[in-house]
Design an enzyme around this catalytic site. Sequence first.
Site, mmCIF file in Angstrom:
data_model
loop_
_atom_site.group_PDB
_atom_site.id
_atom_site.type_symbol
_atom_site.label_atom_id
_atom_site.label_comp_id
_atom_site.label_asym_id
_atom_site.label_seq_id
_atom_site.Cartn_x
_atom_site.Cartn_y
_atom_site.Cartn_z
ATOM 1 N N GLY A 1 0.829 -1.205 0.000
ATOM 2 C CA GLY A 1 0.000 0.000 0.000
ATOM 3 C C GLY A 1 0.858 1.248 0.000
ATOM 4 O O GLY A 1 2.065 1.214 0.232
ATOM 5 N N VAL B 1 3.565 1.083 2.627
ATOM 6 C CA VAL B 1 3.248 0.033 3.585
ATOM 7 C C VAL B 1 3.757 -1.287 3.010
ATOM 8 O O VAL B 1 3.485 -1.618 1.857
ATOM 9 C CB VAL B 1 1.730 -0.055 3.834
ATOM 10 C CG1 VAL B 1 1.434 -1.087 4.920
ATOM 11 C CG2 VAL B 1 1.167 1.302 4.227
ATOM 12 N N PHE C 1 1.453 9.000 4.229
ATOM 13 C CA PHE C 1 2.538 8.831 5.179
ATOM 14 C C PHE C 1 3.755 8.211 4.500
ATOM 15 O O PHE C 1 4.898 8.543 4.803
ATOM 16 C CB PHE C 1 1.989 7.930 6.285
ATOM 17 C CG PHE C 1 2.915 7.607 7.410
ATOM 18 C CD1 PHE C 1 3.771 6.522 7.322
ATOM 19 C CD2 PHE C 1 2.913 8.364 8.565
ATOM 20 C CE1 PHE C 1 4.606 6.204 8.378
ATOM 21 C CE2 PHE C 1 3.746 8.047 9.620
ATOM 22 C CZ PHE C 1 4.594 6.964 9.531
ATOM 23 N N GLY C 2 3.539 7.319 3.566
ATOM 24 C CA GLY C 2 4.642 6.621 2.892
ATOM 25 C C GLY C 2 4.176 5.249 2.450
ATOM 26 O O GLY C 2 2.986 5.017 2.262
ATOM 27 N N ASP D 1 -10.343 10.891 9.561
ATOM 28 C CA ASP D 1 -10.067 10.450 8.196
ATOM 29 C C ASP D 1 -10.746 9.100 7.946
ATOM 30 O O ASP D 1 -10.121 8.154 7.502
ATOM 31 C CB ASP D 1 -8.553 10.382 7.967
ATOM 32 C CG ASP D 1 -8.190 10.456 6.486
ATOM 33 O OD1 ASP D 1 -9.083 10.801 5.674
ATOM 34 O OD2 ASP D 1 -7.037 10.167 6.130
ATOM 35 N N LYS E 1 4.576 0.114 8.185
ATOM 36 C CA LYS E 1 4.340 1.414 7.565
ATOM 37 C C LYS E 1 5.614 2.221 7.719
ATOM 38 O O LYS E 1 6.068 2.477 8.843
ATOM 39 C CB LYS E 1 3.199 2.087 8.316
ATOM 40 C CG LYS E 1 2.379 3.013 7.513
ATOM 41 C CD LYS E 1 1.008 3.090 8.144
ATOM 42 C CE LYS E 1 0.580 4.496 8.438
ATOM 43 N NZ LYS E 1 -0.692 4.596 9.108
#
Length: 819
Positions: free
Chosen positions: A533, A540, A537-538, A650, A554
Amino acid sequence: MKSTIQIVFFVLYFSFTMNSIHVLSGSSKSKSFSYILSCGASGSDGTDADGRKWSPDIKFLASSGNSETATAQFQDPSLPSTVPYMNVRIFRSTSSYKFSVSPKTRLWLRLHFYPSNYNNLDPSMAYFSVIANGFTLLKNFSASITAKALTLAYIAREFSLTPVESGDLNVTITPSTEQSGSYAFINGIEVIPMPDIFKKPAVLVEYSDQFVDVQSSSLQTMFRINIGGQSIAPNNDSGLTRTWYDDSPYLFGAAIGVTSEVGKNVRIQYSKDVTEDIAPLNVYSTARTMGPDPKVNKNYNLTWVFQVDANFTYVVRLHFCEYQVTKINQRVFDVFVNNQTAESGADVIGWAGSQGIPVYKDYAAYVTDQSGDDEIWVALHPTVSMKPEYYDAILNGLEVFKVNDTDANLAGPNPVPSEMLVNAEAAEKEFSPSASRVGPLLGGVAGGLTGCVLVVAVFVFVNKKNNVGKDCKMGNWLPLYGNSHTSTSKSTISGKSNTDSHLSSLAAGLCRHFSLWEIKHGTKNFDESQVIGLGGFGKVYRGTIDGGTNVAIKRSNPSSEQGVYEFQTEIEMLSKLRHRHLVSLIGFCEEDGEMILVYYYMANGTLREHLYKSNKHPLSWKQRLEICIGAARGLHYLHTGARYTIIHRDVKTTNILLDENWVAKVSDFGLSKTGPNLNQGHVSTMVKGSFGYLDPEYFRRQQLTEKSDVYSFGVVLFEVLCARPALNANLPKEQASLADWAGHCQRKGTLHEIIDPHLRGKINPECLKKFADTAEKCVSNHGIDRPSMGDVLWNLEFSLQLEKNPGMVVAAEKKANKA
Ligand SMILES: *[C@@H]1O[C@H](CO)[C@@H](O)[C@H](O)[C@H]1NC(C)=O
Ligand SMILES: *[C@@H]1O[C@H](CO)[C@@H](O)[C@H](O)[C@H]1NC(C)=O
Ligand SMILES: *[C@@H]1O[C@H](CO)[C@@H](O)[C@H](O)[C@H]1NC(C)=O
Ligand SMILES: *[C@@H]1O[C@H](CO)[C@@H](O)[C@H](O)[C@H]1NC(C)=O
Ligand SMILES: *[C@@H]1O[C@H](CO)[C@@H](O)[C@H](O)[C@H]1NC(C)=O
Ligand SMILES: *[C@@H]1O[C@H](CO)[C@@H](O)[C@H](O)[C@H]1NC(C)=O
Ligand SMILES: *[C@@H]1O[C@H](CO)[C@@H](O)[C@H](O)[C@H]1NC(C)=O
């Protein structure tokens, strides 16, 4: 495209709770009285939501012949109380208020404006100036434009007026003569004597021999921040009714240091120079420092950025109190204000003499508009040349005041509402005939989901043009106090826990600390083949630990601006929360500049990938209902189960994960905020979240309540039913936003036409009705019309019962009606 927006409202909220008449000791020996007036009110005193008394203003009008009073026709839901906002005094020509005050006493003058439709006057026609004892406070002021630009319903401004010899304060209000038909209005006035906290001249940075004479100047409060700590409510500020805000919205860059709180072994003690008039103990008992790693600290500046008006001098007051180190030359740092050295070799112990003694320093800077951005930058960096024991810096509190110019003026231009808002509003007018029913109500009409669709387009454009997203910050120009307060915001909150949020201290708690080696080993050195993923954030990764446990890893992208903060929030939230329907964090790794979170692996991935745009086998309706119920349970727990209300912020189908048994788990707490644990409370904050799911009310007013999550969850419910994205820009405008379109179809009775073809004819009609009604209520425009997460959960469980056992309808309905 980034899935999260980061529109930062540089707005300070303000609230006051002082009770009507207050005697303040200090500089003046005579008694000084406060005036707290609800303008245009008649009869007896009114009481606001905080229990403060507001008196009618008529007695203080020097000339009342040319004014009229009115009541607003529309009560904006974000008004904290009807007093003083619903009543107004309107002026067609110059008029004055006159107050008898103690001579030689500095005064706070707070002005309140609620631009609304009064006596059928167009609020956008009101332009006026306000002059107090010869100082121009507002000029060509449009409360309507200002409120719109700030997306607030009402505005409050705080000024600090220099003492006068005579015992009078004159406040003169003049409608602008430039625009014909212009008028003036005001809803509330406060005149409050204040201690003399501006005794010393402030050094002008860059010109160490020049000073700004603050004492004989009047000031406007621009920002008041409790660095590294939580907001401080007005009734917790030594009787001075100031509000102090959390510093996180103002932090610049990815490296934002760490926050801390004074330990039990240190007592903070005021001195002759610094008393609680300067700042309350809460300000001095928290701080932000740079972090434990000297190498990292040497390479960055701990920086805050504030938006202001150009062509004024500003006084930046920094509050310090050392409670960690005890000796001189342990922590020594430089202070930069607007990229100029304001202080070299600052040593708080050196200034204060010992630990636990507060000090403050004033620096003045002139802001031109040549520098382009009309900003005030405050940056800290260790003074390496002094070879201190720690390469570190500390700051506990910060205030920014605008100083009157040589013409005794404090007024800046009206802000320009952002292109985004203007477009969103135009879109609303165009697409939503219902908007006209509401009339020309103000203060952020930008709402409506159709509005948001357009906003997305603009946002994407801006973001492409300017990757850092500077233009995306709304209110770049916003120097002023917005005002939006509730009586319950007292226990306000920042997203941080009160305890030391330093990560290593968390390691000792519930959360496990992994070495980078373990992580690299478990992910084949972050091999691309392991990527499952990609988020804001970055990346996964899928990985294994302890010789076989499947985990999701993550890894923060070092260029992700909000990274550190969200990383910390997620760890803090998840290490405290354990629930069957929340993802579980196993641990984290912070090493070599890497920020990594380790979770249990969710074998079935995200909810979204089982709904559309994949070749997975479609989920049955019952499965979908069970997943929705699980997610609703997780959110209900967040809202009510923990000590504080936690607002997820979110909620979307990619943040609902499914384990190997199809149990739904809510994930991604990076944006979460803890809220007041009172139902009617809200948190004022930056707008974050994902388009298509964003609560229009939150977007307009940046007031976060758990009802914002309910809205987003309503979108999720429609997404589950219709198997299409929350936002699909390829569809015709009216269909692009799922919340708008599904809501529309539901009202028209045509919802069955847009549900997932895989489900057609396979849902019990009673069940579908209950489900769709629930989803529709969740996406109501106003938070108060939305059900609580608990009600949503109950209704979903009920619809599951209807699906399983249609015969029970009658009995159950009866029960429901009773309940
Ligand atoms: C206030 O106005 C009155 C006249 O209306 C004037 O006599 C007085 O000097 C003014 N006071 C100040 C401080 O400007
Ligand atoms: C600031 O002053 C300069 C020079 O006098 C002027 O050109 C500019 O328009 C002013 N800016 C604002 C925002 O008033
Ligand atoms: C300070 O410097 C940074 C870059 O080093 C720049 O982006 C910023 O605009 C400057 N700020 C001011 C107020 O000059
Ligand atoms: C810190 O800010 C000062 C002033 O803007 C600048 O000169 C210096 O290069 C900055 N240092 C770092 C490491 O960014
Ligand atoms: C503010 O106004 C006062 C009164 O006109 C004046 O004496 C003072 O110098 C002004 N301050 C500045 C910084 O210009
Ligand atoms: C008054 O404010 C309006 C709106 O910001 C602006 O268009 C107009 O130019 C201003 N007038 C003056 C004289 O500054
Ligand atoms: C005031 O501050 C104290 C100390 O932080 C806190 O315990 C208390 O709850 C606060 N009171 C209010 C009304 O916010």
